[in-house]
Design a protein around this motif. Structure first.
Motif, PDB file in Angstrom:
ATOM      1  N   THR A 214       0.838  -1.196   0.000  1.00  0.00           N
ATOM      2  CA  THR A 214       0.000   0.000   0.000  1.00  0.00           C
ATOM      3  C   THR A 214       0.870   1.241   0.000  1.00  0.00           C
ATOM      4  O   THR A 214       2.017   1.221   0.433  1.00  0.00           O
ATOM      5  CB  THR A 214      -0.934   0.024   1.229  1.00  0.00           C
ATOM      6  N   GLY A 215       0.316   2.309  -0.521  1.00  0.00           N
ATOM      7  CA  GLY A 215       0.900   3.631  -0.364  1.00  0.00           C
ATOM      8  C   GLY A 215       0.205   4.349   0.772  1.00  0.00           C
ATOM      9  O   GLY A 215      -0.684   3.800   1.438  1.00  0.00           O
ATOM     10  N   THR A 216       0.602   5.576   1.030  1.00  0.00           N
ATOM     11  CA  THR A 216      -0.030   6.385   2.070  1.00  0.00           C
ATOM     12  C   THR A 216      -0.235   7.792   1.536  1.00  0.00           C
ATOM     13  O   THR A 216       0.237   8.147   0.465  1.00  0.00           O
ATOM     14  CB  THR A 216       0.822   6.434   3.350  1.00  0.00           C
ATOM     15  N   GLY A 217      -0.939   8.591   2.328  1.00  0.00           N
ATOM     16  CA  GLY A 217      -1.241   9.949   1.916  1.00  0.00           C
ATOM     17  C   GLY A 217      -2.484   9.990   1.057  1.00  0.00           C
ATOM     18  O   GLY A 217      -3.408   9.179   1.213  1.00  0.00           O
ATOM     19  N   PHE A 218      -2.538  10.947   0.122  1.00  0.00           N
ATOM     20  CA  PHE A 218      -3.703  11.121  -0.736  1.00  0.00           C
ATOM     21  C   PHE A 218      -3.581  10.300  -2.004  1.00  0.00           C
ATOM     22  O   PHE A 218      -2.492  10.094  -2.535  1.00  0.00           O
ATOM     23  CB  PHE A 218      -3.858  12.593  -1.125  1.00  0.00           C
ATOM     24  N   SER A 219      -4.718   9.844  -2.509  1.00  0.00           N
ATOM     25  CA  SER A 219      -4.818   9.272  -3.833  1.00  0.00           C
ATOM     26  C   SER A 219      -6.252   9.481  -4.322  1.00  0.00           C
ATOM     27  O   SER A 219      -7.079  10.050  -3.618  1.00  0.00           O
ATOM     28  CB  SER A 219      -4.449   7.781  -3.844  1.00  0.00           C
ATOM     29  N   TYR A 220      -6.497   9.013  -5.532  1.00  0.00           N
ATOM     30  CA  TYR A 220      -7.796   9.245  -6.172  1.00  0.00           C
ATOM     31  C   TYR A 220      -8.300   7.952  -6.790  1.00  0.00           C
ATOM     32  O   TYR A 220      -7.547   7.253  -7.482  1.00  0.00           O
ATOM     33  CB  TYR A 220      -7.639  10.327  -7.247  1.00  0.00           C
ATOM     34  N   ARG A 221      -9.555   7.612  -6.512  1.00  0.00           N
ATOM     35  CA  ARG A 221     -10.195   6.426  -7.084  1.00  0.00           C
ATOM     36  C   ARG A 221     -11.162   6.875  -8.165  1.00  0.00           C
ATOM     37  O   ARG A 221     -12.279   7.308  -7.871  1.00  0.00           O
ATOM     38  CB  ARG A 221     -10.932   5.645  -5.998  1.00  0.00           C
ATOM     39  N   PRO A 222     -10.737   6.808  -9.448  1.00  0.00           N
ATOM     40  CA  PRO A 222     -11.594   7.338 -10.521  1.00  0.00           C
ATOM     41  C   PRO A 222     -12.900   6.581 -10.675  1.00  0.00           C
ATOM     42  O   PRO A 222     -13.906   7.170 -11.059  1.00  0.00           O
ATOM     43  CB  PRO A 222     -10.704   7.210 -11.766  1.00  0.00           C
ATOM     44  N   GLN A 223     -12.894   5.259 -10.381  1.00  0.00           N
ATOM     45  CA  GLN A 223     -14.143   4.509 -10.539  1.00  0.00           C
ATOM     46  C   GLN A 223     -15.220   5.005  -9.589  1.00  0.00           C
ATOM     47  O   GLN A 223     -16.409   4.981  -9.914  1.00  0.00           O
ATOM     48  CB  GLN A 223     -13.910   3.003 -10.303  1.00  0.00           C
ATOM     49  N   LEU A 224     -14.818   5.452  -8.403  1.00  0.00           N
ATOM     50  CA  LEU A 224     -15.766   5.953  -7.413  1.00  0.00           C
ATOM     51  C   LEU A 224     -15.792   7.475  -7.374  1.00  0.00           C
ATOM     52  O   LEU A 224     -16.569   8.051  -6.608  1.00  0.00           O
ATOM     53  CB  LEU A 224     -15.401   5.416  -6.018  1.00  0.00           C
ATOM     54  N   ASP A 225     -14.946   8.130  -8.193  1.00  0.00           N
ATOM     55  CA  ASP A 225     -14.798   9.584  -8.144  1.00  0.00           C
ATOM     56  C   ASP A 225     -14.587  10.024  -6.704  1.00  0.00           C
ATOM     57  O   ASP A 225     -15.272  10.914  -6.192  1.00  0.00           O
ATOM     58  CB  ASP A 225     -16.029  10.270  -8.746  1.00  0.00           C
ATOM     59  N   GLU A 226     -13.610   9.398  -6.051  1.00  0.00           N
ATOM     60  CA  GLU A 226     -13.417   9.579  -4.613  1.00  0.00           C
ATOM     61  C   GLU A 226     -11.951   9.855  -4.316  1.00  0.00           C
ATOM     62  O   GLU A 226     -11.057   9.206  -4.854  1.00  0.00           O
ATOM     63  CB  GLU A 226     -13.864   8.303  -3.892  1.00  0.00           C
ATOM     64  N   ILE A 227     -11.712  10.859  -3.471  1.00  0.00           N
ATOM     65  CA  ILE A 227     -10.378  11.125  -2.964  1.00  0.00           C
ATOM     66  C   ILE A 227     -10.221  10.358  -1.653  1.00  0.00           C
ATOM     67  O   ILE A 227     -11.124  10.373  -0.809  1.00  0.00           O
ATOM     68  CB  ILE A 227     -10.167  12.630  -2.725  1.00  0.00           C
ATOM     69  N   VAL A 228      -9.099   9.679  -1.494  1.00  0.00           N
ATOM     70  CA  VAL A 228      -8.897   8.847  -0.303  1.00  0.00           C
ATOM     71  C   VAL A 228      -7.623   9.285   0.405  1.00  0.00           C
ATOM     72  O   VAL A 228      -6.641   9.663  -0.233  1.00  0.00           O
ATOM     73  CB  VAL A 228      -8.828   7.344  -0.670  1.00  0.00           C
TER      74      VAL A 228
END
Length: 650
Positions: A214-228
């Motif tokens: 896994t990574g950490t910090g911010f990322s983006y899930r385009p399928q859910l249009d969600e910032i994690v």
């Protein structure tokens, strides 16, 4: 970082500067969000770091290897570096070449005619500013080379006892070919983790791969249009590292639903066995047993995606942003379900797939550095043409990967069919046994009926003839067997239909996850922006990150400018995200000029530090080394001062 609105920016700024957070956003999340540096470049490709601040030179060479384990070594002359060291034939890539083409050309120039044969990449390392890809070509017997003036001697020697002194890069390149006598799987895992051995390393039919958990910090899930947001304080801990290496299943693509026995049989290709922290990520060593998966993971640059489960009490929180998207702030997962091999992972953070460390793949960046720069600096508007060609190559690579994946899934489906066939044979054998038992029972009943006929005293007057009753029982048994067979046949057909549907869904899911190139018009807008910030980054030993999916050219310009904003006195404290496109263009150009000017200063360096500064003057590449109190200053004559003026008396 995904595009943010002004109100969303204000929310994150408030959370970053308020103890305990603000508006449901923790302070740590706000600080990370506004830092604008959530996407560090992590390729996992180099075994040894390149010279600090320098762009590596691309080069390649060939190990000619006999069946007895002898390789051709050539001794370097004093015309180049490492004079007197033994190395393999090879050299620098020329414009337009890829690694294997350069390796063949250089080998022919340095040792004369070379035997025909196939080559395979064995390792790629970066050492002392040279990014070197090594190929191996098997030859039937040693041949006599004809050396040019770059080398003074040659010899064929066992790779286990090479001539001395060896070029440092040769020592690293030979490692994948050396025997692993005396090393356990844990020894090998630790050496892959500390980059002494390459990933993958084979142990019999099993491969040990380094994978990103896994990574950490911010990322983006385009399928859910969600910032994690995945908290480093939760994941970069001894507890999470221990859990990551404790036999987590490795799957080929994510499971459909929970990891039950059916999904396990279809998708599991290995498990994790060792874990460690690498920068801001958690990496694992995994045992991979499936031969087809090993081939795909070795020949194609893939990535990973972890599947974790959260309970209601694990601390997850959601914040709805002004643009309607969600910001998911993850808590501590109570369960690590599995790690999936995929085409592109969330923790690639919009960059190239990098979750599977593959030291033997000749990646797309194994091309002449001059070729890349010439393409970026083309002033006749050919950036868009190059972007289109790159997009076509990416689409072709995607199609090839899909074909390989389709073949792999077909093989897995064939295995399942074979398992079903074995099950069907077992069921048929059981049915035959049951039929034989029933026939034996019928025979016994018939014998009993004959006895009854011989003694009619116990037979009722309305009883059917014994032969007719036996026929009815046999017919009923046959009907039951037909019904049972039909039920089994229908069940097998349904299973096959579900299996085909699963494969189709898997292929569609993988296709959906493949990175898609932007429209041609967008490519034309992105190219000059990336070229500008590549020029700036070159002075800091960096390269501009590529545009992210869904990112507009204006947002891309602002994101790259923010990295160097602190070097510009006029724009250092301005919120670039609030500027209109015209003002942002003016600010970006000024920030770029100020950053380049700041790169020549030395007040930010530590004592004894020396860094290269590279620039191009009239087509020539000039590198200067600058520092503060380094050894260079010791070469300068001492300063002389006039203490007083006077007249000499005689």
């Amino acid at each position: 970082m995904p595009t943010v609105s002004p109100a969303q920016e204000r929310l994150m700024q408030a959370a970053a500067h308020t103890p305990g957070g603000y508006g449901g956003v923790p302070q740590a999340v706000g600080r990370e969000f506004v830092a604008k540096d959530a996407y560090p470049a992590t390729t996992g490709a180099s075994i040894v770091a390149a010279a600090e601040g320098a762009t590596p030179i691309q080069a390649a060479g060939i190990i000619f290897l006999t069946p007895e384990g002898q390789a051709l070594f050539v001794q370097r002359s004093d015309q180049g570096d490492y004079a007197g060291c033994w190395a393999f034939p090879g050299g620098k890539l020329e414009p337009g070449e890829v690694a294997e083409e350069a390796a063949l050309r250089e080998a022919a120039e340095e040792v004369g005619a070379i035997p025909d044969g196939e080559r395979r990449p064995v390792r790629r390392v970066t050492l002392a500013g040279v990014d070197f890809t090594t190929f191996v070509q098997e030859v039937d017997a040693p041949f006599k080379p004809t050396l040019n003036d770059e080398h003074t001697a040659w010899t064929w020697a066992p790779i286990t006892a090479p001539p001395e002194p060896l070029h440092p890069g040769v020592t690293l390149a030979l490692v994948p070919l050396l025997p692993l006598d005396g090393l356990t799987e844990l020894d090998i895992a630790r050496r892959i983790a500390d980059e002494t051995l390459p990933s993958p390393t084979m142990m019999g039919d099993m491969a040990l791969f380094a994978l990103r958990m896994t990574g950490t910090g911010f990322s983006y899930r385009p399928q859910l249009d969600e910032i994690v947001w995945r908290d480093p304080d939760i994941c970069l801990t001894p507890d999470f590292v221990a859990r990551s290496g404790a036999g987590v299943p490795v799957l080929w693509k994510h499971a459909q639903g929970s990891l039950g026995s059916d999904e396990f049989a279809k998708r599991v290709i290995g498990s994790t066995m060792y874990a460690w922290i690498k920068d801001d990520e958690v990496w694992v060593i995994a045992r991979i047993y499936d031969a087809d998966a090993i081939a795909l993971m070795t020949e194609t640059q893939l990535s990973t995606s972890p599947a974790v489960s959260f309970a209601a009490t694990d601390g997850n929180a959601e914040v709805e942003l002004d643009d309607g998207r969600r910001l998911l702030i993850e808590g501590r997962p109570y369960y690590i379900d599995h790690l999936a091999i995929c085409a592109e992972g969330v923790w690639d953070k919009g960059g190239a797939p990098a979750g599977v460390l593959n030291d033997s793949t000749v990646r797309a960046d194994s091309m002449s550095d001059e070729t890349e720069k010439d393409a970026r600096r083309d002033s006749d508007g050919r950036e868009t043409d190059k972007a289109r060609e790159d997009a076509a190559r990416r689409d072709e690579a995607v199609d090839n990967m899909m074909k390989r994946f389709d073949s792999f899934m077909t093989k897995m489906s064939d295995r399942m069919d074979a398992m079903e066939a074995e099950k069907k044979k077992a069921d048929e054998a059981e049915a035959e046994k049951k039929k034989a038992d029933e026939a034996e029972a019928e025979k016994k009943k018939a014998e009993d009926a004959k006895k009854d006929e011989a003694d009619p005293a116990d037979k009722g007057e309305d009883m059917e003839p014994t032969e007719m009753a036996a026929d009815k029982r046999r017919d009923a048994a046959i009907e039951r067997m037909k019904d049972e067979f039909k039920k089994r046949e229908d069940a097998l057909r349904a299973d096959a239909a579900r299996e085909i549907a699963d494969v189709k869904r898997t292929l569609l899911d993988l296709k959906a996850q493949m990175p898609r190139s932007a429209m041609d018009s967008d490519q034309g807008n992105f190219a000059p922006i990336q070229s500008r910030w590549d020029d700036v980054g070159r002075h800091f030993g960096e390269r501009a990150q590529p545009p992210m999916m869904g990112e507009s050219p204006q947002t891309y310009e602002g994101r790259l400018a923010m990295r160097y904003q602190s070097h510009s006195p006029d724009w250092a404290k301005v919120e670039l995200s609030r500027l209109d496109s015209t003002t942002l263009e003016i600010a970006a150009r000024q920030i770029a000029r100020d950053a380049i000017a700041a790169s020549t200063r030395t007040d930010h360096l530590t004592d004894d530090a020396v860094v290269p500064r590279t620039e191009y003057v009239d087509g020539h590449k000039i590198t200067r080394f600058v520092g503060r109190k380094s050894f260079i200053h010791n070469l300068k004559p001492p300063a002389q001062y006039v203490r007083k003026f006077g007249r000499v008396e005689h």
